[in-house]
Design a protein around this motif. Sequence first.
Motif, mmCIF file in Angstrom:
data_model
loop_
_atom_site.group_PDB
_atom_site.id
_atom_site.type_symbol
_atom_site.label_atom_id
_atom_site.label_comp_id
_atom_site.label_asym_id
_atom_site.label_seq_id
_atom_site.Cartn_x
_atom_site.Cartn_y
_atom_site.Cartn_z
ATOM 1 N N LYS A 172 0.817 -1.210 0.000
ATOM 2 C CA LYS A 172 0.000 0.000 0.000
ATOM 3 C C LYS A 172 0.855 1.266 0.000
ATOM 4 O O LYS A 172 0.520 2.245 -0.646
ATOM 5 C CB LYS A 172 -0.950 0.005 1.188
ATOM 6 C CG LYS A 172 -2.056 -1.019 1.051
ATOM 7 C CD LYS A 172 -3.018 -0.977 2.205
ATOM 8 C CE LYS A 172 -4.106 -2.023 2.013
ATOM 9 N NZ LYS A 172 -4.973 -2.127 3.175
ATOM 10 N N LYS A 173 1.968 1.242 0.726
ATOM 11 C CA LYS A 173 2.859 2.398 0.772
ATOM 12 C C LYS A 173 4.166 2.063 0.066
ATOM 13 O O LYS A 173 4.710 0.980 0.264
ATOM 14 C CB LYS A 173 3.149 2.799 2.219
ATOM 15 C CG LYS A 173 1.946 3.328 2.954
ATOM 16 C CD LYS A 173 2.331 3.809 4.332
ATOM 17 C CE LYS A 173 1.130 4.359 5.065
ATOM 18 N NZ LYS A 173 1.467 4.831 6.410
ATOM 19 N N ASN A 178 7.775 0.260 -5.429
ATOM 20 C CA ASN A 178 6.665 -0.368 -4.706
ATOM 21 C C ASN A 178 6.478 -1.806 -5.175
ATOM 22 O O ASN A 178 5.382 -2.316 -5.181
ATOM 23 C CB ASN A 178 5.384 0.442 -4.893
ATOM 24 C CG ASN A 178 4.383 0.163 -3.798
ATOM 25 O OD1 ASN A 178 4.706 -0.484 -2.813
ATOM 26 N ND2 ASN A 178 3.171 0.629 -3.965
ATOM 27 N N LYS A 238 -1.011 -4.889 4.806
ATOM 28 C CA LYS A 238 -0.235 -3.903 4.048
ATOM 29 C C LYS A 238 -0.087 -4.227 2.566
ATOM 30 O O LYS A 238 0.277 -3.353 1.786
ATOM 31 C CB LYS A 238 1.158 -3.757 4.680
ATOM 32 C CG LYS A 238 1.089 -3.157 6.073
ATOM 33 C CD LYS A 238 2.451 -3.060 6.696
ATOM 34 C CE LYS A 238 2.344 -2.459 8.103
ATOM 35 N NZ LYS A 238 3.650 -2.300 8.725
ATOM 36 N N LYS A 282 -1.183 -4.757 -1.184
ATOM 37 C CA LYS A 282 -2.250 -4.239 -2.029
ATOM 38 C C LYS A 282 -2.688 -5.289 -3.050
ATOM 39 O O LYS A 282 -3.867 -5.601 -3.155
ATOM 40 C CB LYS A 282 -1.753 -2.979 -2.746
ATOM 41 C CG LYS A 282 -2.802 -2.193 -3.459
ATOM 42 C CD LYS A 282 -2.195 -0.886 -3.954
ATOM 43 C CE LYS A 282 -3.232 0.013 -4.572
ATOM 44 N NZ LYS A 282 -2.623 1.263 -5.038
#
Length: 61
Positions: free
Chosen positions: A11-12, A19, A51, A53
């Motif tokens: 996600k981050k 990423n 966390k 995605k």
Amino acid sequence: MYDLGDLVEMKKPHACKANQWEIIRMGMDIKIKCTNCGHIVMLPRRDFDKKMKKVLVKKGE
């Protein structure tokens, strides 16, 4: 789901602006490696599930 060797998106993004992470160990904890800078992070499976995605590339593909 995900498996050993898959590339996942979190996600981050990492501090190096990438990423994309590779799963390099699975068990109670999951160890992931940044595909850009090589930094390794170990997370409890529960935190990893929160966390993560999506799975970008399955190992067999």
